[in-house]
Design a protein around this motif. Structure first.
Motif, short mmCIF file in Angstrom:
data_model
loop_
_atom_site.label_atom_id
_atom_site.label_comp_id
_atom_site.label_asym_id
_atom_site.label_seq_id
_atom_site.Cartn_x
_atom_site.Cartn_y
_atom_site.Cartn_z
N LYS A 136 73.65 20.55 77.97
CA LYS A 136 72.81 20.62 76.79
C LYS A 136 71.98 19.36 76.63
O LYS A 136 72.48 18.25 76.83
N LEU A 165 69.73 17.46 73.72
CA LEU A 165 69.56 17.47 72.28
C LEU A 165 68.24 16.84 71.87
O LEU A 165 67.76 15.89 72.49
N SER A 166 67.67 17.40 70.82
CA SER A 166 66.47 16.84 70.20
C SER A 166 66.67 16.91 68.69
O SER A 166 66.85 18.00 68.14
N ASN A 167 66.68 15.73 68.04
CA ASN A 167 66.96 15.65 66.61
C ASN A 167 68.32 16.27 66.26
O ASN A 167 68.48 16.94 65.23
N GLY A 168 69.27 16.07 67.16
CA GLY A 168 70.62 16.55 66.92
C GLY A 168 70.86 18.02 67.22
O GLY A 168 71.97 18.50 67.11
N GLU A 169 69.81 18.75 67.62
CA GLU A 169 69.93 20.17 67.92
C GLU A 169 69.64 20.40 69.40
O GLU A 169 68.77 19.74 69.98
N PRO A 170 70.34 21.34 70.05
CA PRO A 170 70.07 21.62 71.47
C PRO A 170 68.68 22.22 71.65
O PRO A 170 68.31 23.18 70.96
N CYS A 171 67.90 21.63 72.54
CA CYS A 171 66.55 22.14 72.84
C CYS A 171 66.44 22.66 74.25
O CYS A 171 65.42 23.25 74.63
N THR A 230 69.32 29.26 69.68
CA THR A 230 70.01 29.42 68.41
C THR A 230 71.52 29.33 68.64
O THR A 230 72.04 29.85 69.63
N SER A 231 72.20 28.66 67.75
CA SER A 231 73.66 28.52 67.78
C SER A 231 74.15 27.78 69.02
O SER A 231 75.34 27.87 69.36
N GLY A 232 73.27 27.09 69.72
CA GLY A 232 73.68 26.33 70.88
C GLY A 232 74.14 27.17 72.05
O GLY A 232 74.82 26.66 72.95
#
Length: 310
Positions: free
Chosen positions: A77, A79-85, A232-234
């Protein structure tokens, strides 16, 4: 007699027809289960891939949940801004330089105990780059693998499509092997999956060397899956698969069908030939054959003699 021949002939025809159809569709279904889905027509950069996916009923590609056994490691994974991108996963990642020993980087890439360095990876609305920095591997110094992806909106389809544009190997500080990716794309709402993404011809060579250094390398990802947008949802979205149309199962089904068609043609020929023979026999049974001239003359002589006696 004609009816007695027609009945087994019709039964034979129906049996062979049903067997041929079931053989083809069974092999086709096996290809779907083994490799994923039907492939699309050739796709060139800048062309709207949605033209190959007009409706779900007629498409050669469909969206499925990824089949098969669980992979040994979880997906990588970014991450970008704490979210998986960006999500990336493969059962095996291997490299080989010319005739040297093959390098298996699977564990060094996906192991959660010592994950590969992806801090240089970047994500944006229309571009993403996965940068995996391995450090020194065997005789290679500062080995880095890059995967470049792009996201494009097509007005004709009204949706975004993402593609894998290329794979690069950087090593020994300044040397670089660049591979262009061929026909690796999927709707942005899905992930892309392929059994083999490789530079080897036996694996369909989706990675095409574009530099002289790249011709000396072979790169293979086994059970490759990636998604860089709309995560979505990693977790991976349903997959868009890349299996080729003429898989071995489908090819064997076509060959089997051809053999059965030849058998059917021979059976038709024999039935027609038997009916022709039967028709000739019936015709001969109704034809009157007069006695030959010798028998006719002998008969007349006996009749004359009998009259004289009387």
């Amino acid at each position: 007699m004609e009816h007695s021949l027609a009945l087994p002939y019709n039964d034979l025809f129906n049996f062979l027809r049903d067997f041929i159809l079931s053989s083809v569709f069974a092999d086709e279904g096996a290809a779907h289960r083994e490799d994923g889905l039907w492939t699309e027509e050739s796709f060139s950069p800048g062309e709207d891939p949605s033209r190959l996916l007009q409706t779900p009923d007629v498409s050669r590609r469909r969206l499925l949940q990824a089949p098969g056994a669980a992979l040994p490691f979880p997906p990588l994974k970014v991450l970008s801004n704490g979210e998986p991108c960006l999500l990336f996963q493969a059962r095996k990642l291997s490299l080989r330089f010319e005739k040297q020993k093959q390098l298996d980087l699977t564990e060094r890439t996906f192991s959660p105990l010592k994950p590969v360095d992806t801090s240089k990876s970047v994500c944006s609305l229309d571009k993403a780059t996965l940068v995996m920095r391995f450090g020194d591997v065997e005789d290679l110094r500062d080995l880095t693998i890059k995967l470049q992806l792009s996201n494009t909106f097509y007005e004709s389809s009204g949706q975004w499509w993402f593609s894998v544009d290329g794979v690069s190997l950087l090593y020994n500080k300044s040397e670089e092997a660049v591979f262009n990716a061929s026909e690796m794309y999927a709707p942005a709402s899905s992930s892309y999956h392929c059994l083999h993404v490789s530079s080897l011809q036996r694996h369909s060579a989706l990675l095409l060397p574009s530099t002289e250094h790249a011709r000396r390398w072979s790169v293979t990802f086994t059970n490759f899956q990636i998604q860089a947008f709309n995560i979505t949802s990693g977790k991976f979205s349903p997959t868009s698969d890349c299996a080729t149309f003429l898989t071995p199962a489908i090819l064997m089904g076509l060959i089997t069908s051809l053999i059965l068609l030849l058998v059917l043609a021979y059976a038709l020929h024999m039935v027609i030939h038997l009916k022709h023979i039967e028709h000739e026999d019936e015709h001969k049974a109704h034809v009157y054959y007069p006695p030959n001239s010798e028998q006719l003359e002998h008969c007349c002589v006996e009749n004359t003699a009998d009259k004289n006696v009387l």
